[in-house]
Scaffold this motif. Structure first.
Motif, PDB file in Angstrom:
ATOM      1  N   ASP A  20       3.222 -11.886  -4.829  1.00  0.00           N
ATOM      2  CA  ASP A  20       1.895 -11.703  -5.423  1.00  0.00           C
ATOM      3  C   ASP A  20       1.372 -10.283  -5.202  1.00  0.00           C
ATOM      4  OD1 ASP A  20       1.926 -14.316  -6.287  1.00  0.00           O
ATOM      5  OD2 ASP A  20       0.678 -15.070  -4.644  1.00  0.00           O
ATOM      6  N   GLN A  21       1.910  -9.599  -4.176  1.00  0.00           N
ATOM      7  CA  GLN A  21       1.512  -8.228  -3.889  1.00  0.00           C
ATOM      8  C   GLN A  21       2.546  -7.211  -4.360  1.00  0.00           C
ATOM      9  OE1 GLN A  21      -0.653  -7.540  -0.151  1.00  0.00           O
ATOM     10  NE2 GLN A  21      -0.206  -9.669   0.382  1.00  0.00           N
ATOM     11  N   GLY A  22       3.539  -7.695  -5.126  1.00  0.00           N
ATOM     12  CA  GLY A  22       4.540  -6.783  -5.657  1.00  0.00           C
ATOM     13  C   GLY A  22       5.637  -6.415  -4.687  1.00  0.00           C
ATOM     14  N   VAL A  23       5.844  -7.245  -3.669  1.00  0.00           N
ATOM     15  CA  VAL A  23       6.823  -6.981  -2.618  1.00  0.00           C
ATOM     16  C   VAL A  23       7.805  -8.149  -2.562  1.00  0.00           C
ATOM     17  CG1 VAL A  23       7.134  -6.597  -0.132  1.00  0.00           C
ATOM     18  CG2 VAL A  23       5.127  -5.651  -1.302  1.00  0.00           C
ATOM     19  N   ARG A  24       9.065  -7.857  -2.298  1.00  0.00           N
ATOM     20  CA  ARG A  24      10.089  -8.885  -2.178  1.00  0.00           C
ATOM     21  C   ARG A  24      10.279  -9.244  -0.705  1.00  0.00           C
ATOM     22  NH1 ARG A  24      11.937 -12.813  -5.289  1.00  0.00           N
ATOM     23  NH2 ARG A  24      14.009 -13.474  -4.707  1.00  0.00           N
ATOM     24  N   LEU A  25      10.456 -10.529  -0.396  1.00  0.00           N
ATOM     25  CA  LEU A  25      10.817 -10.979   0.947  1.00  0.00           C
ATOM     26  C   LEU A  25      12.302 -11.298   0.960  1.00  0.00           C
ATOM     27  CD1 LEU A  25      10.077 -11.784   3.840  1.00  0.00           C
ATOM     28  CD2 LEU A  25       9.561 -14.088   2.987  1.00  0.00           C
ATOM     29  N   SER A  26      13.047 -10.602   1.821  1.00  0.00           N
ATOM     30  CA  SER A  26      14.495 -10.765   1.897  1.00  0.00           C
ATOM     31  C   SER A  26      14.879 -11.186   3.313  1.00  0.00           C
ATOM     32  CB  SER A  26      15.183  -9.439   1.536  1.00  0.00           C
ATOM     33  OG  SER A  26      16.581  -9.587   1.429  1.00  0.00           O
ATOM     34  N   LEU A  27      15.590 -12.291   3.429  1.00  0.00           N
ATOM     35  CA  LEU A  27      16.036 -12.779   4.730  1.00  0.00           C
ATOM     36  C   LEU A  27      17.244 -11.979   5.204  1.00  0.00           C
ATOM     37  CD1 LEU A  27      16.051 -14.953   7.038  1.00  0.00           C
ATOM     38  CD2 LEU A  27      17.778 -16.129   5.656  1.00  0.00           C
ATOM     39  N   HIS A  28      17.167 -11.446   6.405  1.00  0.00           N
ATOM     40  CA  HIS A  28      18.309 -10.797   7.057  1.00  0.00           C
ATOM     41  C   HIS A  28      18.904 -11.812   8.036  1.00  0.00           C
ATOM     42  CE1 HIS A  28      20.799  -8.281   9.507  1.00  0.00           C
ATOM     43  NE2 HIS A  28      20.312  -7.128   9.065  1.00  0.00           N
ATOM     44  N   HIS A  29      20.090 -12.349   7.708  1.00  0.00           N
ATOM     45  CA  HIS A  29      20.775 -13.232   8.653  1.00  0.00           C
ATOM     46  C   HIS A  29      21.116 -12.420   9.897  1.00  0.00           C
ATOM     47  CE1 HIS A  29      24.709 -11.301   8.102  1.00  0.00           C
ATOM     48  NE2 HIS A  29      24.239 -11.062   6.886  1.00  0.00           N
ATOM     49  N   ALA A  44       0.815  -1.213   0.000  1.00  0.00           N
ATOM     50  CA  ALA A  44       0.000   0.000   0.000  1.00  0.00           C
ATOM     51  C   ALA A  44       0.853   1.269   0.000  1.00  0.00           C
ATOM     52  CB  ALA A  44      -0.943  -0.002   1.205  1.00  0.00           C
ATOM     53  N   VAL A  45       2.015   1.231   0.666  1.00  0.00           N
ATOM     54  CA  VAL A  45       2.839   2.444   0.767  1.00  0.00           C
ATOM     55  C   VAL A  45       3.964   2.470  -0.267  1.00  0.00           C
ATOM     56  CG1 VAL A  45       2.302   2.759   3.209  1.00  0.00           C
ATOM     57  CG2 VAL A  45       4.365   1.459   2.563  1.00  0.00           C
ATOM     58  N   GLY A  46       4.079   1.424  -1.092  1.00  0.00           N
ATOM     59  CA  GLY A  46       5.061   1.417  -2.170  1.00  0.00           C
ATOM     60  C   GLY A  46       6.433   0.911  -1.802  1.00  0.00           C
ATOM     61  N   SER A  47       6.541   0.143  -0.709  1.00  0.00           N
ATOM     62  CA  SER A  47       7.831  -0.427  -0.327  1.00  0.00           C
ATOM     63  C   SER A  47       8.199  -1.569  -1.262  1.00  0.00           C
ATOM     64  CB  SER A  47       7.778  -0.946   1.112  1.00  0.00           C
ATOM     65  OG  SER A  47       9.020  -1.477   1.510  1.00  0.00           O
ATOM     66  N   GLU A  48       9.489  -1.679  -1.603  1.00  0.00           N
ATOM     67  CA  GLU A  48       9.887  -2.736  -2.538  1.00  0.00           C
ATOM     68  C   GLU A  48      10.210  -4.051  -1.848  1.00  0.00           C
ATOM     69  OE1 GLU A  48      13.993  -2.230  -4.338  1.00  0.00           O
ATOM     70  OE2 GLU A  48      13.664  -0.209  -3.570  1.00  0.00           O
ATOM     71  N   ARG A  49      10.551  -4.012  -0.560  1.00  0.00           N
ATOM     72  CA  ARG A  49      10.872  -5.282   0.102  1.00  0.00           C
ATOM     73  C   ARG A  49      10.572  -5.227   1.586  1.00  0.00           C
ATOM     74  NH1 ARG A  49      15.733  -3.210  -0.901  1.00  0.00           N
ATOM     75  NH2 ARG A  49      16.104  -4.466  -2.758  1.00  0.00           N
ATOM     76  N   VAL A  50      10.309  -6.415   2.132  1.00  0.00           N
ATOM     77  CA  VAL A  50      10.268  -6.651   3.571  1.00  0.00           C
ATOM     78  C   VAL A  50      11.519  -7.430   3.924  1.00  0.00           C
ATOM     79  CG1 VAL A  50       9.108  -7.940   5.409  1.00  0.00           C
ATOM     80  CG2 VAL A  50       7.761  -6.560   3.802  1.00  0.00           C
ATOM     81  N   LEU A 108       5.813 -17.928   1.980  1.00  0.00           N
ATOM     82  CA  LEU A 108       5.538 -16.548   2.370  1.00  0.00           C
ATOM     83  C   LEU A 108       6.108 -15.573   1.346  1.00  0.00           C
ATOM     84  CD1 LEU A 108       6.302 -16.986   6.154  1.00  0.00           C
ATOM     85  CD2 LEU A 108       4.069 -16.402   5.182  1.00  0.00           C
ATOM     86  N   GLY A 109       7.278 -15.908   0.815  1.00  0.00           N
ATOM     87  CA  GLY A 109       7.874 -15.064  -0.208  1.00  0.00           C
ATOM     88  C   GLY A 109       7.011 -14.976  -1.452  1.00  0.00           C
ATOM     89  N   GLN A 110       6.368 -16.073  -1.806  1.00  0.00           N
ATOM     90  CA  GLN A 110       5.474 -16.054  -2.957  1.00  0.00           C
ATOM     91  C   GLN A 110       4.255 -15.178  -2.676  1.00  0.00           C
ATOM     92  OE1 GLN A 110       6.026 -17.423  -6.153  1.00  0.00           O
ATOM     93  NE2 GLN A 110       4.393 -15.914  -6.409  1.00  0.00           N
ATOM     94  N   GLU A 111       3.749 -15.251  -1.434  1.00  0.00           N
ATOM     95  CA  GLU A 111       2.626 -14.379  -1.056  1.00  0.00           C
ATOM     96  C   GLU A 111       3.032 -12.911  -1.172  1.00  0.00           C
ATOM     97  OE1 GLU A 111       0.509 -15.317   2.556  1.00  0.00           O
ATOM     98  OE2 GLU A 111       1.201 -17.407   2.475  1.00  0.00           O
ATOM     99  N   ALA A 112       4.240 -12.585  -0.735  1.00  0.00           N
ATOM    100  CA  ALA A 112       4.720 -11.207  -0.856  1.00  0.00           C
ATOM    101  C   ALA A 112       4.820 -10.809  -2.323  1.00  0.00           C
ATOM    102  CB  ALA A 112       6.068 -11.059  -0.164  1.00  0.00           C
TER     103      ALA A 112
END
Length: 251
Positions: free
Chosen positions: A123-132, A85-91, A117-121
């Motif tokens: 689908d909404q135009g957002v990337r899921l990135s793992l922070h070690h 909704a706010v236009g963020s490219e990744r979580v 979960l990454g696929q769900e993200a």
């Protein structure tokens, strides 16, 4: 051109306003927000934009510390919706469970769960990135290979944190970046010494080889000064910018 973001914890709304008002003036292209900087607005993204502005650069990434039990998964899904909704490219997800006792099979199971979960993200135009993170599931050098070998459909990418690698005693940071370049979409530049995160250039992280290795990343990858030293906000912006000036090259 190198896309350079900035991130720093803030204690109150005054500090957050300073962060928002000054980062572009200081030479940064975007912000990567800590949880308390956006979490009060998760159910009302329009209120966030009304109070903090609608420029997507303000929310280029959203960082969260989150376990992945059922409640944690639902919180993450709420965050995906907010990010879209706010236009963020990744979580950017720090998987908030202990590393101790986990086997390779456990890491592979976590990778497969995160892939869904990454696929769900996505689908909404957002990337899921793992922070070690130190003392979280992906911590040791071998963990990275086990985890990303099990990720499905490239649904999870990697945020590399130079300070946390040092803290976790993964010392060949440049080598890790080169090895994992195909899955890295975000790099947190952070210095470290004697158990403390430091301003860039004031710790023991060898950034020369690291910056050379960054040229192996895809041009869409983001570099972020993840400033978690004790410095005040604008000092952290300025000192980090001066350190990086002339060192970063176009990718």
């Amino acid at each position: 051109m190198v896309k350079l973001a900035f991130s720093k914890p803030t204690r109150d709304a005054e500090g957050q306003r300073l962060l928002f008002d000054r980062y572009q003036q200081a030479g940064y292209d975007g912000l990567q927000l800590k949880g308390n900087q956006y979490s009060p607005y998760l159910d009302d993204p329009a209120r966030f934009q009304a109070e903090w502005g609608s420029d997507p650069a303000h929310v280029s990434s959203l960082i969260t510390m989150n376990p992945l039990d059922e409640d944690g998964k639902e919180r993450l899904r709420t965050l995906f919706r907010f990010a879209a909704a706010v236009g963020s490219e990744r979580v950017v997800l720090c998987h908030d469970v202990p590393r101790v006792g986990l086997t390779d099979d456990d890491l592979a199971d976590i990778a497969r769960m995160m892939s869904g979960l990454g696929q769900e993200a996505s689908d909404q135009g957002v990337r899921l990135s793992l922070h070690h993170h130190t003392n979280e599931p992906v911590m040791h050098r071998r963990d990275f290979d086990v985890f990303f070998d099990a990720v499905q459909d490239k649904a999870v990418s990697l945020t590399v944190d130079t300070g946390h690698l040092m803290k976790s005693e993964v010392l060949d940071i440049a080598g890790l970046i080169r090895d994992l370049a195909p899955v890295i979409d975000n790099v947190h530049l952070k210095d470290y010494e004697d158990g403390q995160f430091r301003l860039l250039g004031q710790g023991t992280v060898e950034f020369g080889d690291i910056i050379d290795a960054l040229t192996t990343l895809d041009a869409s990858a983001t570099l972020c000064v993840d400033e978690e030293s004790r410095a005040e906000i604008f000092e952290g912006m300025e000192v980090s910018q001066r350190f990086l000036e002339g060192r970063l090259v176009a990718r």
